[in-house]
Design a protein around this motif. Structure first.
Motif, PDB file in Angstrom:
ATOM      1  N   HIS A  70       6.284 -14.238 -48.997  1.00  0.00           N
ATOM      2  CA  HIS A  70       7.028 -13.491 -47.986  1.00  0.00           C
ATOM      3  C   HIS A  70       6.463 -12.076 -47.892  1.00  0.00           C
ATOM      4  CE1 HIS A  70      10.814 -12.756 -45.706  1.00  0.00           C
ATOM      5  NE2 HIS A  70      10.422 -11.524 -45.941  1.00  0.00           N
ATOM      6  N   VAL A  71       6.142 -11.663 -46.687  1.00  0.00           N
ATOM      7  CA  VAL A  71       5.623 -10.302 -46.486  1.00  0.00           C
ATOM      8  C   VAL A  71       6.568  -9.568 -45.535  1.00  0.00           C
ATOM      9  CG1 VAL A  71       3.658  -8.925 -45.688  1.00  0.00           C
ATOM     10  CG2 VAL A  71       3.257 -11.154 -46.753  1.00  0.00           C
ATOM     11  N   HIS A  72       7.102  -8.420 -45.952  1.00  0.00           N
ATOM     12  CA  HIS A  72       7.934  -7.598 -45.070  1.00  0.00           C
ATOM     13  C   HIS A  72       6.982  -6.749 -44.243  1.00  0.00           C
ATOM     14  CE1 HIS A  72      11.069  -8.871 -47.736  1.00  0.00           C
ATOM     15  NE2 HIS A  72      10.541  -8.229 -48.753  1.00  0.00           N
ATOM     16  N   CYS A 115       9.177 -10.271 -40.469  1.00  0.00           N
ATOM     17  CA  CYS A 115       8.775 -10.853 -41.740  1.00  0.00           C
ATOM     18  C   CYS A 115       7.755 -11.949 -41.460  1.00  0.00           C
ATOM     19  CB  CYS A 115       9.951 -11.519 -42.440  1.00  0.00           C
ATOM     20  SG  CYS A 115      11.245 -10.370 -42.887  1.00  0.00           S
TER      21      CYS A 115
END
Ligand code: NI
Length: 141
Positions: free
Chosen positions: A93-95, A101
């Motif tokens: 998961h990348v913010h 996201c």
């Protein structure tokens, strides 16, 4: 790691002018090194497609770009993964920024189960972009 030796066979195929022109456009647009590379890729893609139709064992990644402010969306996406018949091996998961996201889900299972999970995730409200990339291992997983 050992190197795998493969024998390369040379075949010749006949194509009409229009089809050959289309192949050359594909080679140029996708920056294939040559026609052989493009034809090999097309054959592999068709073989993978056939395995998918046969509900064989596959492995894939589902990439999702979504707005985490959409009500309940992160929770819904997680629940779908927990409830899926396909096996979720890993997620990243990348913010990205205030709203967005990026999530990459690595899955394995029967092609139907993997496709079902991918469709459910991608069609969830708030998912802006989604894509399933899949490969067949050509054996049982
Ligand atoms: Ni996030």
């Amino acid at each position: 790691m050992g190197t795998e030796r493969r024998t390369v066979s040379r075949i010749s195929i006949s194509l009409d002018h229009d089809l050959l022109a289309s192949l050359d456009r594909l080679v140029a647009s996708r920056r294939y090194a040559n026609r052989s590379e493009a034809v090999r890729d097309l054959i592999r893609a068709r073989l993978v497609e056939r395995e998918w139709k046969g509900n064989k064992a596959v492995i894939g990644t589902i990439t999702l770009l979504y707005d985490h402010h959409v009500r309940d969306l992160p929770h819904k996406l997680t629940s779908m993964q927990h409830e899926s018949k396909a096996q979720v091996i890993s997620t990243m998961h990348v913010h990205l920024d205030h709203h967005n996201c990026l999530e990459v889900v690595v899955v394995k299972g029967r092609s139907r189960e993997v496709a079902e999970l991918a469709n459910a995730l991608i069609s969830a409200r708030g998912v802006r972009h989604g894509e399933l990339t899949a490969s067949s291992l050509g054996r049982k997983i």
